[in-house]
Design a protein around this motif. Structure first.
Motif, mmCIF file in Angstrom:
data_model
loop_
_atom_site.group_PDB
_atom_site.id
_atom_site.type_symbol
_atom_site.label_atom_id
_atom_site.label_comp_id
_atom_site.label_asym_id
_atom_site.label_seq_id
_atom_site.Cartn_x
_atom_site.Cartn_y
_atom_site.Cartn_z
ATOM 1 N N GLY A 58 0.791 -1.221 0.000
ATOM 2 C CA GLY A 58 0.000 0.000 0.000
ATOM 3 C C GLY A 58 0.822 1.269 0.000
ATOM 4 N N LEU A 59 2.081 1.181 -0.427
ATOM 5 C CA LEU A 59 2.982 2.328 -0.412
ATOM 6 C C LEU A 59 3.273 2.816 -1.826
ATOM 7 N N PRO A 60 3.531 4.120 -1.993
ATOM 8 C CA PRO A 60 3.795 4.668 -3.328
ATOM 9 C C PRO A 60 5.180 4.281 -3.819
ATOM 10 N N PRO A 61 5.408 4.381 -5.123
ATOM 11 C CA PRO A 61 6.744 4.104 -5.662
ATOM 12 C C PRO A 61 7.743 5.131 -5.148
ATOM 13 N N THR A 62 8.955 4.682 -4.908
ATOM 14 C CA THR A 62 9.996 5.550 -4.386
ATOM 15 C C THR A 62 11.350 5.073 -4.895
ATOM 16 N N PRO A 63 12.334 5.958 -5.010
ATOM 17 C CA PRO A 63 13.669 5.487 -5.396
ATOM 18 C C PRO A 63 14.224 4.513 -4.366
ATOM 19 N N VAL A 64 14.943 3.517 -4.836
ATOM 20 C CA VAL A 64 15.619 2.573 -3.943
ATOM 21 C C VAL A 64 17.113 2.824 -4.098
ATOM 22 N N LEU A 65 17.674 3.507 -3.108
ATOM 23 C CA LEU A 65 19.060 3.932 -3.173
ATOM 24 C C LEU A 65 19.899 3.152 -2.172
ATOM 25 N N PRO A 66 21.173 2.967 -2.454
ATOM 26 C CA PRO A 66 22.032 2.207 -1.545
ATOM 27 C C PRO A 66 22.432 3.040 -0.333
ATOM 28 N N GLY A 67 22.526 2.353 0.817
ATOM 29 C CA GLY A 67 23.018 2.975 2.024
ATOM 30 C C GLY A 67 24.379 2.425 2.386
ATOM 31 N N VAL A 68 24.631 2.320 3.678
ATOM 32 C CA VAL A 68 25.905 1.788 4.163
ATOM 33 C C VAL A 68 26.051 0.338 3.710
ATOM 34 N N ARG A 69 27.246 -0.001 3.232
ATOM 35 C CA ARG A 69 27.549 -1.348 2.725
ATOM 36 C C ARG A 69 26.590 -1.758 1.612
ATOM 37 N N ASN A 70 26.039 -0.772 0.913
ATOM 38 C CA ASN A 70 25.120 -0.998 -0.216
ATOM 39 C C ASN A 70 23.799 -1.627 0.178
ATOM 40 N N ALA A 71 23.494 -1.668 1.470
ATOM 41 C CA ALA A 71 22.172 -2.160 1.893
ATOM 42 C C ALA A 71 21.119 -1.183 1.395
ATOM 43 N N PRO A 72 20.018 -1.657 0.796
ATOM 44 C CA PRO A 72 18.989 -0.741 0.286
ATOM 45 C C PRO A 72 18.390 0.114 1.405
ATOM 46 N N ARG A 73 18.126 1.373 1.097
ATOM 47 C CA ARG A 73 17.450 2.266 2.030
ATOM 48 C C ARG A 73 15.963 2.242 1.721
ATOM 49 N N TRP A 74 15.193 1.680 2.636
ATOM 50 C CA TRP A 74 13.755 1.551 2.456
ATOM 51 C C TRP A 74 13.017 2.703 3.134
ATOM 52 N N PRO A 75 11.767 2.944 2.772
ATOM 53 C CA PRO A 75 10.977 3.950 3.492
ATOM 54 C C PRO A 75 10.920 3.620 4.984
ATOM 55 N N ASP A 76 10.696 4.634 5.798
ATOM 56 C CA ASP A 76 10.599 4.431 7.241
ATOM 57 C C ASP A 76 9.548 3.363 7.548
ATOM 58 N N GLY A 77 9.909 2.476 8.453
ATOM 59 C CA GLY A 77 8.969 1.441 8.871
ATOM 60 C C GLY A 77 8.928 0.224 7.974
ATOM 61 N N ILE A 78 9.846 0.154 7.010
ATOM 62 C CA ILE A 78 9.885 -0.982 6.075
ATOM 63 C C ILE A 78 11.237 -1.682 6.188
ATOM 64 N N VAL A 79 11.212 -2.999 6.170
ATOM 65 C CA VAL A 79 12.431 -3.806 6.101
ATOM 66 C C VAL A 79 12.349 -4.667 4.853
ATOM 67 N N GLY A 80 13.495 -5.070 4.344
ATOM 68 C CA GLY A 80 13.431 -5.892 3.147
ATOM 69 C C GLY A 80 14.788 -6.224 2.572
ATOM 70 N N SER A 81 14.751 -6.884 1.424
ATOM 71 C CA SER A 81 15.961 -7.383 0.794
ATOM 72 C C SER A 81 15.711 -7.529 -0.703
ATOM 73 N N MET A 82 16.778 -7.412 -1.480
ATOM 74 C CA MET A 82 16.710 -7.632 -2.928
ATOM 75 C C MET A 82 17.795 -8.625 -3.335
ATOM 76 N N THR A 83 17.590 -9.265 -4.474
ATOM 77 C CA THR A 83 18.594 -10.194 -4.987
ATOM 78 C C THR A 83 18.489 -10.279 -6.496
ATOM 79 N N HIS A 84 19.593 -10.624 -7.126
ATOM 80 C CA HIS A 84 19.561 -10.863 -8.569
ATOM 81 C C HIS A 84 20.691 -11.809 -8.950
#
Length: 226
Positions: A58-84
């Motif tokens: 239920g959240l709007p689209p947002t940029p997914v930018l890298p943070g420390v150690r390239n961990a994705p920075r998610w919107p506040d209150g969200i946790v998650g992971s990506m893989t490829h």
């Protein structure tokens, strides 16, 4: 593949084909710079997967930018992971009120390069790998994926690093059917630590599946212990 391995509170999306760079936000496109085509495709499509998962929450689209150690920075209150990996991209997200952390990893169901498994495996893990049945899932690659999955679950939650030898993986069950194979694993963290919530983090339970020439591993830790 991945949705069947995660609890209902986790929103996930996957792709077996790549999408256009038109899907990117300007901030994301800037990060690509002069990256090679392969990097551009995986970067773009995995972010499209992340935005599909955000939409499911239920959240709007947002940029997914890298943070420390390239961990994705998610919107506040969200946790998650990506893989490829070749031929596969995926993202899995959840509300922090429901999941403390989510980790996912995907790998080709192919042997690791010679010498790699010996460099990542503890003695018990190496024994398990060497007891593999010919024609089954490549155990060395499955072990590697599970260890990557543990790191992806651990780092965003604890903000500290784990090396390959800091988690001991044990694969508990396995089922085989015409579509592939699947099972569960446990990860004992050999350098446990206390989370900011006060919860002691020393082990994870995970699930895995192998089909379509791919191996996928997942960890989803509920916010309330069950």
């Amino acid at each position: 593949m991945i949705g069947e391995l995660l609890p209902a509170a986790v929103a996930s999306a996957e792709a077996f084909e790549d999408c256009s760079e038109d899907e990117l936000f300007p901030q994301e496109r800037k990060l690509l710079g002069n990256s090679v085509e392969r990097r551009r495709r995986e970067f773009t499509t995995v972010r499209a997967c992340a935005r599909r998962a955000l939409a499911d929450l239920g959240l709007p689209p947002t940029p997914v930018l890298p943070g420390v150690r390239n961990a994705p920075r998610w919107p506040d209150g969200i946790v998650g992971s990506m893989t490829h990996c070749d031929g596969y991209r995926a993202a899995a997200l959840a509300r922090a009120a429901e999941m403390v952390t989510v980790g996912i990893d995907a790998e080709p169901d192919l042997p690791l390069r010679p010498g790699v498994v010996e460099s990542i495996a503890l003695p018990s893990e190496l024994s398990w790998v060497r007891a593999a049945v010919p024609g089954a899932v490549h155990r060395d690659r499955l072990l590697f994926s599970a260890k990557e999955c543990v790191y992806k679950a651990w780092y965003p939650m604890m903000r500290s690093e784990l090396d390959f030898e800091d988690a001991e993986i044990a694969f508990a069950t396995q089922t085989v059917d015409p579509a592939g194979s699947s099972g569960t694993f446990t990860a004992q963290v050999l350098r446990p630590a206390r989370h900011a919530s006060g919860r002691w983090m020393d082990a994870f339970r995970g699930r895995w599946a192998a089909s379509r020439g791919l191996i996928v591993t997942t960890i989803a830790l509920p916010a309330v212990e069950r």
